[in-house]
Each structure stands twice: as structure tokens, then as C-alpha cells.
Design an enzyme around this catalytic site. Structure first.
Site, short mmCIF file in Angstrom:
data_model
loop_
_atom_site.label_atom_id
_atom_site.label_comp_id
_atom_site.label_asym_id
_atom_site.label_seq_id
_atom_site.Cartn_x
_atom_site.Cartn_y
_atom_site.Cartn_z
N HIS A 156 0.81 -1.23 0.00
CA HIS A 156 0.00 0.00 0.00
C HIS A 156 0.83 1.27 0.00
CE1 HIS A 156 -3.95 -1.88 0.93
NE2 HIS A 156 -3.19 -2.79 1.49
N LYS A 194 0.97 14.45 0.84
CA LYS A 194 -0.41 14.76 0.46
C LYS A 194 -0.62 16.27 0.23
CE LYS A 194 -2.22 10.75 3.03
NZ LYS A 194 -2.96 9.90 2.07
N THR A 222 -8.67 6.52 -1.81
CA THR A 222 -10.02 5.94 -1.94
C THR A 222 -11.07 7.01 -1.70
OG1 THR A 222 -9.75 5.15 0.33
CG2 THR A 222 -9.55 3.52 -1.42
N LYS A 281 -8.04 14.04 4.70
CA LYS A 281 -7.21 12.83 4.70
C LYS A 281 -6.17 13.02 5.79
CE LYS A 281 -6.29 13.77 0.27
NZ LYS A 281 -6.75 12.51 -0.31
N ARG A 282 -5.38 11.97 6.07
CA ARG A 282 -4.30 12.14 7.04
C ARG A 282 -3.39 13.29 6.59
NH1 ARG A 282 -3.63 8.23 11.27
NH2 ARG A 282 -1.67 9.30 11.61
N LYS A 315 -14.89 8.17 -3.45
CA LYS A 315 -16.12 8.51 -2.72
C LYS A 315 -16.66 9.86 -3.16
CE LYS A 315 -14.07 5.85 0.96
NZ LYS A 315 -13.08 5.90 2.05
C1 26Q Z 1 3.80 1.21 10.42
C2 26Q Z 1 4.70 0.97 11.44
C3 26Q Z 1 4.38 1.27 12.76
C4 26Q Z 1 3.13 1.79 13.05
C5 26Q Z 1 2.23 2.02 12.04
C6 26Q Z 1 2.56 1.75 10.72
C7 26Q Z 1 1.59 2.02 9.63
C8 26Q Z 1 0.27 2.31 9.93
C9 26Q Z 1 -0.64 2.60 8.93
C10 26Q Z 1 1.96 2.00 8.30
C11 26Q Z 1 1.05 2.28 7.30
C12 26Q Z 1 -0.26 2.59 7.61
C13 26Q Z 1 -1.28 2.94 6.62
C14 26Q Z 1 -1.08 3.13 5.34
C15 26Q Z 1 -2.17 3.54 4.43
O1 26Q Z 1 -3.26 3.86 4.88
N1 26Q Z 1 -1.95 3.52 3.13
C16 26Q Z 1 -2.99 3.92 2.19
O2 26Q Z 1 -3.65 2.74 1.74
C17 26Q Z 1 -4.78 3.07 0.95
C18 26Q Z 1 -5.50 1.78 0.62
O3 26Q Z 1 -4.77 1.04 -0.30
C19 26Q Z 1 -4.36 3.83 -0.30
O4 26Q Z 1 -5.53 4.21 -0.98
C20 26Q Z 1 -3.54 5.06 0.07
O5 26Q Z 1 -3.04 5.67 -1.09
C21 26Q Z 1 -2.41 4.66 1.00
O6 26Q Z 1 -1.72 5.83 1.45
#
Ligand code: 26Q
Length: 801
Positions: A346, A538, A640, A532-533, A644
Site C-alpha cells: 500500500h 499529500k 479511496t 485525509k491524514r 467517494k
Molecule cells: C507502520 C509501522 C508502525 C506503526 C504504524 C505503521 C503504519 C500504519 C498505517 C503503516 C502504514 C499505515 C497505513 C497506510 C495507508 O493507509 N496507506 C494507504 O492505503 C490506501 C489503501 O490502499 C491507499 O488508498 C492510500 O493511497 C495509501 O496511502
């Protein structure tokens, strides 16, 4: 169920559970009663679904994800069961407003953002398509922190979501599993050449599952989202030297790590990853063994999906179970494991690719480390002589004293996919290129999708009605029928009805914002939304700089021709991510400046909505005219929310990044606002090293004026934050090319403003976007996962196969 049945049942159950009549009951009691009626209504189908899956030896998929983000479930579940109208009007007859009850339910916020929300949309689509597919994750006692804005700053507050009982979950004591952590492990040779592991001083934790029904849409399927919670078995309590040590283990499933950018070197996170992976695999295998499935044939019965690298230890854990406990040979176990596992990537952000220090993995999961070492050793052995040394070094699992989780997931899976066409190409050509050289056949694309029931039926009833009127209600079962809207492109009645629905939603949102923040919004203004985050890539900062450009222009010339615009932001920053937090502060201060300046505030407003979550998204998105998708090209894997917004008739302001590219392909260049560098141009800059943001700043007067608002006091109260953001842009060469894309962005915004002036044209563009949004239904995405990766088949428990 008829209205009368329901009313009778409701009164009876309220008495039974709470010894109350309606007039005496509080909202929480009403909600719980309603929830329990609904769960008992569909629980029969849970049993039925499981029986069919077991009885027919149906192959089942398990989506392993450290995050799920379902949001609220009351209306969602009623809609799926076909009871929403009956129950809403029955409640209304009894003097109860279902919206009020719905608001009492807390968001289930066990995820950070896109990845967790995608997992939940997939759960919905699996059930909607009658696919045997379930979720496996962690039941965090505290979900993603709640965000308050105090003096413009983000403040994080714990999300104590389980304070109220969660009516949707069922604790399944009888399905608890033991998970081993820490200690030492020795291998004792067996006569048959295998080894038996002997454990010393390991902690045994009890993993207790909480099951939540994932209800199909107008079918009989109810799948399961199984979330694990840790407990310490009474028999193990003596092992803990201190209360503190015990607490450490009890806290294993307490909190979700709120960081999607910076790697946390945290033991707890690693232990969490192993905990839910181990418990999940054990429970799956127990089910199969009860069903007399030989372990050599496991891959015909189950598919396990690794959602990003967080569950990558599933590869090693399945190997452990098959060789240590089920006595399979390494080779057979490996064959089965790689056929069972598949992996989705992702992110292409290098810093988000998970690696763990060897020592930490050895300490937390010693046996798993041994198995990873052996997988790594065999991988190197197999590749040596066939491929160049550097390639093997780049792709092996253990290197530089660290375990690389993506490498483990890729080597241990038969399928590796990205989440949008562009992203999957970048994986093959750049990020995972070395793996692509080794295993071209594993790579594929599955463009993300969204659950249209939540993101249209539920969240935008006004638009739903317009659609029913125009094309009939067939779209409610087959979203591709939205394409019929195109027949009405010249129909003023339909175009006006679309505009009216949008206006209704905008008024709702404006009213809500007024109640919360006391700021009055003109519902005729363009609602331009960036939610978004918060993250550098971004580029919320790009949006802010453009707002400051408009501000300066309006100050100079209050008569400036522009349609009134409300810029809205919402989103959380990881608590440790200072840059993201400084963006929030600067946006809030700019908002305060602009909203209170009568020279500009008739034409320009800036709103920050605090504590963004799924529920807020459901009321913001239907009210948006413009969707901001302005990440630096190549950085957003898919996105995503872009889908929406499109489904809800907003027009997209976008770079050619992630799924924006596919949205552009669907609607055509005339129906989207594209700007900025392409991914190729970005990589060219990287390659040539020729980007120089300071030069841009110095030579472009407009850019300089706008950037200076961060440091010259124009935006008040940001001496520190503004200065830091300025430095990233000018002194540190602007990592995300904000200045490089600025003029192009401003020009696209200008085009948008002009186009909005032609309301008929705007409604036509909006219509085209809605008509083509069916392309991004998660139902279709899931069908592709089912066919190409998991090899599972739809089966309706009450119908035939
Ligand atoms: C990693 C290490 C330690 C703690 C947390 C994490 C961590 C947490 C959340 C690493 C990644 C995430 C989330 C990533 C994420 O949300 N990616 C998004 O995924 C979506 C679904 O595929 C995409 O549409 C987005 O583009 C992408 O940013």
C-alpha cells in the site's frame, strides 16, 4: 419483519433487558436494545453460513489486517438486512429518531486511514458478493486517538470506545487460542531428521476472539470479522515477576499505533503483529482439522491475505505450525504456505517499508526468527548461480542486521499486488523492481474500490432519490446502472435535481458547522474539500499556499471576480510527526485570519473540522463540490476518498497520481481538473538532481509573496511553525515539489472557478462523474481478488452454489 412485529418486539425486549418502557429509556439503552434485536435477527444466518462453508468444504479467504475502520454499524446493518425503512419508521411512530440513536453509537476506529477503511469496504463487498471471506485483526481497547484543536494545535485524546458496550461483537470464549511470546527455544533432533522445538521461559498469552457479523447486502451471507484481545491465563500468572511486567502483556491489545509514516522501533508493535497472526492462523487451522482436511491440502481450503507488511509473519507462523505441530516436511509446508499466502503493498514511501532489528525479532518471537532465517538461507541458496549477487542481496529477507518484512511477504506469497494501475507499475519498475526480475508472475494490479452502500445509499439519501427518479432504483443492486445517467446529460430537470440535492447536503453541513464552530457559511459558495491524514506528500501545504494567494489578491482588490469559496480541511497528524502538525497549526491560524477579515470573508472562508473519522466523512463528502487529491505524483498509492467524492458528484482537482489517473481515464480530461508534474517528470528530477526550490522562490515574485506569508506575520501566531514550513520549502529543497507545482495548481484552480460560473456545465461534469463512479465499486475489486488471487467462489448459504 413488519413494522408492527418490530414495535411489539422492541417494547418487549426493552422491558426484558432494561426493565424500562420507551418513555423512561435513555438513548444508549434504546440503541443497545435495537442492536440486540438486529444481531439476533441475523445470527441465525451466521450459523447457517458457517454450516454451509464447513459442510461443502468451501475454500475461504481470510483478510489479515492490523487495521479495520468500519465506522458506525447501526444503519449499515439495517440497510444490508433490508430493514432500514421499516425500522426507521417504526421507531418514528414510537417517538424515537433513528438518527439520534445512530449518533450514540461510537465509531469503531481501529485504523489510521485508507488502509483500514479499505479493509472494511472489502469486508462489506465480500459479504455482498456472497464470498466466503473473513477479517482477522486486533480488538484494540483504544482506537485511533481523538483529535481536538486547541489554539490551532492538534491535541490527542484517548479513544475509549469500549466504555459503552459494543452490541455488534460476540466474545467467543470457546475459540480462544494460546500465543507464545519471548523466552528461549532449543531444537532437539528427531529420528526422522526433523527437529522438535523445546521452549523455555516463554510467556503464554490467551487470545480471545470477538466476532462481528459482516452482513451481505440483500442476501443470506453473514461473514465474520474476528478481532483478538489478549488475556493472561490464570495458570500463567505466577510467571510474572511484577505487576508491571504483567501489565505490559495485558496492554498488548490496548492501543493502535497511530503512525502511518515513521517507523516505530517498538517491541509492543512487533508483538501485536505476531499475536493476531498466530491466533488467527491457529483458529483457521483448528477449523480445518475439525473438518478433517489434511494439512497437505490446506491451500485448497484457505487463502490468507497479508494486508501490507504488518501481518507478514503469517508466512513464518504457518510454516511453524505445519512443521512443528503438523509434522509436514519443510518442502511440503513451503509449497502449501506460498500457495496460501498473498500480499498487497500500500505504499511506495521508503520510510514506511517495515524492517525490524534482528535482536528484537529474536527476543519477541525466537522460533519465528529461526524459521525466517531458514527461509532466507534457502532463498539465497536457490537463487545463487541463477541471479547476480547484488540482486540476491537486495531481495533476501535478512540484511544489515534487520528483517525486511516486505521481502518476507513477497518471497512467501504467490501474489503481490499494488492498489492502482500506476502504483502497480511503479512497484514493478522501481520500488520492487528486483523482485519483479525474480518473480514476474507474482505481480499484478488490483485497483482499490469502495463500498457503495455506505458511501452513497447511506450517506447521500438526497442524491439517491434523484437517481431513483432519473434512472429507476436498479442502481441500488447494480451500481453499473449509474451509467444510464449519461442519457440525461442534456436534461435540465435532472441537472437541476442534482444541483438541488447537492445544495441540500451543503446546507446540512453548513448548519452542523455553524452549531459546532459558530461560523456561518454561504451554501452557494464552492465547497472545496481536502480531507485525509496530514502528510508531507499529500500536500495540504500546497492548498494552504493557494488560499494565501487568493487572500492576498482579495486584500489588494476586494472586488476581484471569483466565486465565493469555502476551503475545508479535516485530518489527523501522527502524534510524532512535527511537520504534519505544523501544517494543521498554520491552516488554523490562516483560517482565523481570513474568516475574521471583512475585506475577504464574503468570498473566502477556511474551515478546519476537528477529529476526522468515518462518520464525519459520511456527512462531508456528499456536501463537497470539489475534491482535493493533490499528492505529489508517484506518492499516493491509490487514494479511496477520491472515489467517494466522485460517486457523490464532486469534481476532482488532481495530480496524475494513484487512482486519480484511472478516474481521469473514466471521465475524460474535460471532467476533471488535472495539474502538476507527472510521475515521470518527478523521477526525472530525482534522476538528474536538478530541482532547486530556492531558485524558484527567488525568481518567481508570486511564489515568493505567497511563501513569505508564513514568516512575515501575514499569518499570525505561527512564528515557529511558519518558519519551519518555510525552511522545508526554501532551505531544504522542498521534498514534495510544492513550489514546483504551485503555478500549475493555481491555474487549475482558476479554470475551476470559471467553470463553476457556468452552472449547467458544472452539473453536466458532475453527472459524468457520478455516472462513471461504478467503476470503483469494491464489489468489482473483490471479484478480481476472488478470481485471480484467492480462487474462492461465491456461495449463498440458502441458495445453491
Ligand atoms: C507502520 C509501522 C508502525 C506503526 C504504524 C505503521 C503504519 C500504519 C498505517 C503503516 C502504514 C499505515 C497505513 C497506510 C495507508 O493507509 N496507506 C494507504 O492505503 C490506501 C489503501 O490502499 C491507499 O488508498 C492510500 O493511497 C495509501 O496511502
Amino acid at each position: 419483519m413488519t413494522k408492527e412485529n418490530f414495535e411489539e418486539l422492541f417494547i418487549q425486549k426493552l422491558r426484558e433487558y432494561y426493565a424500562l418502557d420507551i418513555s423512561e429509556a435513555g438513548d444508549a439503552e434504546l440503541l443497545n436494545t435495537l442492536g440486540r434485536i438486529i444481531t439476533s435477527y441475523y445470527n441465525a444466518n451466521v450459523v447457517e453460513t458457517n454450516k454451509v462453508y464447513a459442510g461443502h468444504h468451501v475454500k475461504q479467504a481470510y483478510y489479515f489486517s492490523i487495521e479495520f475502520l468500519p465506522g458506525k454499524m447501526l444503519k449499515n446493518n439495517l440497510l444490508k438486512l433490508g430493514l432500514l425503512d421499516t425500522v426507521s419508521s417504526a421507531l418514528a411512530e414510537m417517538g424515537i429518531d433513528i438518527e439520534k440513536l445512530a449518533n450514540v453509537e461510537k465509531d469503531m476506529a481501529l485504523g489510521n486511514g485508507g488502509l483500514g477503511r479499505l479493509a472494511s469496504c472489502f469486508m462489506e463487498s465480500l459479504a455482498a458478493g456472497s464470498f466466503p471471506g473473513h477479517g482477522n485483526g486486533i480488538r484494540y481497547s483504544y482506537g485511533l486517538f481523538k483529535q481536538r484543536i486547541v489554539d490551532g494545535y492538534q491535541v490527542e485524546i484517548p479513544d475509549d470506545w469500549l466504555k459503552n458496550p459494543n452490541v455488534w461483537e460476540v466474545r467467543k470464549e470457546s475459540r480462544a487460542e494460546n500465543v507464545r511470546l519471548g523466552g528461549n527455544v532449543y531444537l532437539v533432533p528427531l529420528p526422522n531428521g526433523n527437529f522438535k522445538p523445546v521452549y523455555e521461559n516463554a510467556q503464554i498469552l490467551r487470545a480471545v476472539p470477538y466476532d462481528t457479523g459482516m452482513i451481505g447486502y440483500h442476501n443470506n451471507t453473514v461473514n465474520n470479522m474476528r478481532l483478538w484481545s489478549v488475556e493472561i491465563p490464570a495458570s500463567e500468572e505466577w510467571r510474572y515477576d511484577s505487576l508491571q511486567e504483567k501489565r505490559q502483556f495485558e496492554d498488548l491489545t490496548s492501543v493502535l499505533y497511530p503512525d502511518d509514516s515513521n517507523e516505530y522501533g517498538r517491541l509492543v508493535r512487533l508483538a501485536q503483529e505476531y499475536f493476531f497472526v498466530s491466533a488467527g492462523l491457529q483458529s483457521i487451522i483448528n477449523f480445518q482439522k475439525k473438518n478433517h482436511i489434511p494439512m497437505e491440502a490446506l491451500h485448497h481450503q484457505i487463502a490468507v491475505h497479508i494486508n501490507d507488511t504488518h501481518p507478514a509473519m503469517a508466512v513464518a507462523e504457518l510454516m511453524r505450525i505445519l512443521i512443528d505441530e503438523e509434522d509436514l516436511s519443510w518442502d511440503t509446508a513451503w509449497h502449501v504456505t506460498t500457495k496460501v499466502m498473498s500480499y498487497t503493498n500500500h505504499t511506495i514511501m521508503q520510510e514506511a517499508l517495515e524492517t525490524w532489528p534482528i535482536g528484537m525479532v529474536q527476543q519477541v518471537v525466537p522460533r519465528i526468527y529461526q524459521i525466517i532465517e531458514e527461509i532466507d538461507r534457502r532463498f539465497v541458496e536457490e537463487m545463487t548461480g541463477k541471479h547476480p549477487h547484488y540482486l540476491i542481496e537486495n531481495t533476501r529477507i535478512i540484511a544489515h542486521e534487520r528483517v525486511r518484512m516486505a521481502n518476507l511477504a513477497i518471497i512467501g506469497s504467490h501474489s503481490v499486488n499494488g492498489v492502482a494501475k500506476l502504483h502497480s507499475e511503479l512497484l514493478k519498475n522501481v520500488v520492487l523492481h528486483d523482485f519483479y526480475t525474480l518473480y514476474p508472475e507474482k505481480f499484478n494490479n488490483k485497483t482499490n474500490g469502495i463500498d457503495v452502500r455506505r458511501w452513497l445509499h447511506l450517506s447521500n439519501p438526497a442524491l439517491g432519490e434523484v437517481l431513483d427518479q432519473a434512472i429507476g432504483s436498479g442502481w441500488r443492486d447494480d451500481i453499473h446502472q449509474l451509467r444510464q445517467l449519461e442519457n440525461f446529460i442534456e436534461d435540465d430537470q435532472v441537472l437541476n435535481a442534482l444541483a438541488a440535492a447537492k445544495l441540500t447536503n451543503k446546507k446540512h453541513l453548513a448548519q452542523w458547522i455553524f452549531e459546532k464552530q459558530g461560523i456561518e457559511l454561504n451554501p452557494e459558495a464552492i465547497f472545496d474539500v481536502h480531507i485525509k491524514r496530514f502528510h508531507g506528500y499529500k500536500r495540504q501545504l500546497l492548498n494552504l499556499l493557494h488560499i494565501m494567494k487568493l487572500y492576498l489578491e482579495l486584500k489588494e482588490n476586494p472586488e476581484l471576480e471569483m466565486h465565493p469559496r469555502v476551503f475545508m480541511f479535516a485530518g489527523k497528524a501522527a502524534p510524532s510527526y512535527q511537520f504534519a502538525k505544523m501544517n494543521i497549526k498554520c491552516i488554523n491560524e490562516a483560517a482565523r485570519l481570513i474568516n475574521n477579515d471583512p475585506d475577504v470573508n464574503q468570498k473566502l472562508k477556511v474551515i478546519f473540522i476537528e477529529d476526522y473519522n468515518v462518520t464525519k466523512a459520511q456527512s462531508i463528502i456528499p456536501a463537497a463540490d470539489v475534491s482535493e487529491q493533490i499528492s505529489l505524483a508517484s506518492k499516493e498509492a491509490s487514494g479511496t476518498s477520491n472515489m467517494k467524492f466522485m460517486l457523490n458528484g464532486a469534481l476532482t482537482m488532481a495530480t496524475l497520481d494513484g487512482a486519480n489517473v484511472e478516474i481521469r481515464d473514466e471521465v475524460g480530461d474535460e471532467n476533471i481538473f488535472i495539474f502538476g508534474l507527472t510521475e515521470k517528470e518527478v523521477y526525472e528530477y530525482y534522476h538528474n538532481g536538478t530541482y532547486n526550490s530556492r531558485e524558484l522562490y527567488q525568481n518567481n515574485q508570486m511564489i515568493r509573496r505567497v511563501v513569505d506569508t508564513l514568516i512575515d506575520g501575514t499569518i499570525p501566531n505561527v512564528q515557529i511553525e511558519g518558519g519551519e514550513l518555510y525552511k522545508t520549502l526554501v532551505d531544504y529543497n522542498d521534498e514534495y515539489f510544492v513550489l514546483r507545482d504551485f503555478e500549475s495548481y493555481a491555474a487549475a484552480q482558476k479554470r475551476l472557478d470559471l467553470d463553476y460560473g457556468d452552472q449547467r456545465l458544472w452539473q453536466q461534469m458532475s453527472l459524468i462523474n457520478i455516472a462513471h463512479a461504478g467503476h470503483f465499486s469494491a464489489d468489482d475489486t473483490i471479484k478480481q481478488y476472488a478470481d485471480d488471487i484467492w480462487h474462492i467462489q461465491a456461495i449463498d448459504p440458502k441458495g445453491s452454489r
